[in-house]
Enzyme design. Structure first.
Site, PDB file in Angstrom:
ATOM      1  N   HIS A   1      -9.986   6.560  -2.284  1.00 44.08           N
ATOM      2  CA  HIS A   1     -10.745   5.589  -1.499  1.00 44.08           C
ATOM      3  C   HIS A   1     -11.855   6.315  -0.736  1.00 44.08           C
ATOM      4  O   HIS A   1     -11.811   7.540  -0.578  1.00 44.08           O
ATOM      5  CB  HIS A   1      -9.817   4.873  -0.528  1.00 44.08           C
ATOM      6  CG  HIS A   1      -8.833   3.970  -1.197  1.00 44.08           C
ATOM      7  ND1 HIS A   1      -8.103   3.043  -0.497  1.00 44.08           N
ATOM      8  CD2 HIS A   1      -8.457   3.839  -2.495  1.00 44.08           C
ATOM      9  CE1 HIS A   1      -7.317   2.377  -1.321  1.00 44.08           C
ATOM     10  NE2 HIS A   1      -7.504   2.854  -2.545  1.00 44.08           N
TER      11      HIS A   1
ATOM     12  N   GLU B   1     -12.556   6.498   2.422  1.00 49.81           N
ATOM     13  CA  GLU B   1     -12.095   7.229   3.598  1.00 49.81           C
ATOM     14  C   GLU B   1     -11.409   8.534   3.204  1.00 49.81           C
ATOM     15  O   GLU B   1     -11.625   9.580   3.828  1.00 49.81           O
ATOM     16  CB  GLU B   1     -11.120   6.375   4.430  1.00 49.81           C
ATOM     17  CG  GLU B   1     -11.720   5.109   4.998  1.00 49.81           C
ATOM     18  CD  GLU B   1     -11.562   3.890   4.099  1.00 49.81           C
ATOM     19  OE1 GLU B   1     -11.585   2.769   4.627  1.00 49.81           O
ATOM     20  OE2 GLU B   1     -11.409   4.049   2.866  1.00 49.81           O
TER      21      GLU B   1
ATOM     22  N   CYS C   1      -7.331   0.514   4.624  1.00 57.70           N
ATOM     23  CA  CYS C   1      -6.054   0.090   4.051  1.00 57.70           C
ATOM     24  C   CYS C   1      -4.949   0.967   4.648  1.00 57.70           C
ATOM     25  O   CYS C   1      -5.234   1.975   5.304  1.00 57.70           O
ATOM     26  CB  CYS C   1      -6.090   0.222   2.528  1.00 57.70           C
ATOM     27  SG  CYS C   1      -5.972   1.919   1.937  1.00 57.70           S
TER      28      CYS C   1
ATOM     29  N   CYS D   1      -5.338   4.715   3.799  1.00 56.72           N
ATOM     30  CA  CYS D   1      -6.453   5.374   4.480  1.00 56.72           C
ATOM     31  C   CYS D   1      -6.179   5.519   5.973  1.00 56.72           C
ATOM     32  O   CYS D   1      -6.537   6.533   6.579  1.00 56.72           O
ATOM     33  CB  CYS D   1      -7.746   4.620   4.223  1.00 56.72           C
ATOM     34  SG  CYS D   1      -8.270   4.730   2.490  1.00 56.72           S
TER      35      CYS D   1
END
Length: 149
Positions: free
Chosen positions: A50, A52, A80, A83
Site C-alpha cells: 500500500h 503508506e 487501512c 497501514c
C-alpha cells in the site's frame, strides 16, 4: 506545495502507470520529506504494498533506521488496519489523511470488512501449536540481549 499535494501527485503516478489504487503517502520529519510512496499492489503482486507501507519502507531506507519517531505521515486516504499497524510499528506520531473510509468504500475498496473482522475477532481462525518449542526460541533470543524495537 503542500505535503498532501505531494502525496496526491505520488498516487497519480501509481494509478497512471496501472500499479494500484489511488493511494499515495509522504513522510515528513522536521519539515523535510524523508520518504514517499504509492500503492504498488498490482505492479509488485504484493497485497501489502500500500502507499503508506511503500512510504514507510522508503523513509526507513533513506534514514537508515526502523524508527520514524517524530514523523508525520500524509496519506490520500484513511489508513487501512494494516497501514495503521505499520505506522504504529514505525513510531509515526501523527497521520494526516485526505479521503475517509466511506470515500474509499465508494470507489470499491471495502476496508470496513477488515475493521469489522478485527472488531469481531473473526478475522482469521487462530490456533496455538508447539508453544514450548516457540518459547525455547524466544528464550534463546532473549539470552542474546538483542536490540528491541
Amino acid at each position: 506545495m503542500s505535503y498532501m499535494k505531494i502525496a496526491i501527485d505520488e498516487a497519480c503516478k501509481g494509478i497512471r502507470n496501472g500499479e494500484g489504487g489511488p493511494f499515495g503517502a509522504v513522510i515528513v520529519k522536521d519539515g523535510e520529506i524523508i520518504g514517499k510512496g504509492h500503492n504498488r499492489v498490482l505492479a509488485d503482486h504484493d497485497p501489502t504494498m500500500h502507499g503508506e507501507v511503500a512510504a514507510i519502507r522508503n523513509a526507513c531506507s533513506n534514514i537508515g533506521s526502523h524508527s520514524l519517531k517524530g514523523c508525520t505521515l500524509y496519506t490520500t486516504a484513511y489508513p487501512c488496519p494494516m497501514c495503521m499497524s505499520a505506522a504504529l510499528w514505525a513510531g509515526i506520531e501523527r497521520i494526516v489523511y485526505g479521503c475517509t473510509v466511506d470515500d474509499t468504500a465508494d470507489i470499491g475498496f471495502k476496508d470496513n470488512v477488515f475493521y469489522d473482522a478485527i472488531r469481531s475477532g473473526d478475522a482469521i481462525p487462530l490456533e496455538c501449536e508447539d508453544r514450548e518449542g516457540c518459547l525455547e526460541l524466544f528464550n534463546e533470543y532473549n539470552s542474546l540481549r538483542a536490540q528491541r524495537y
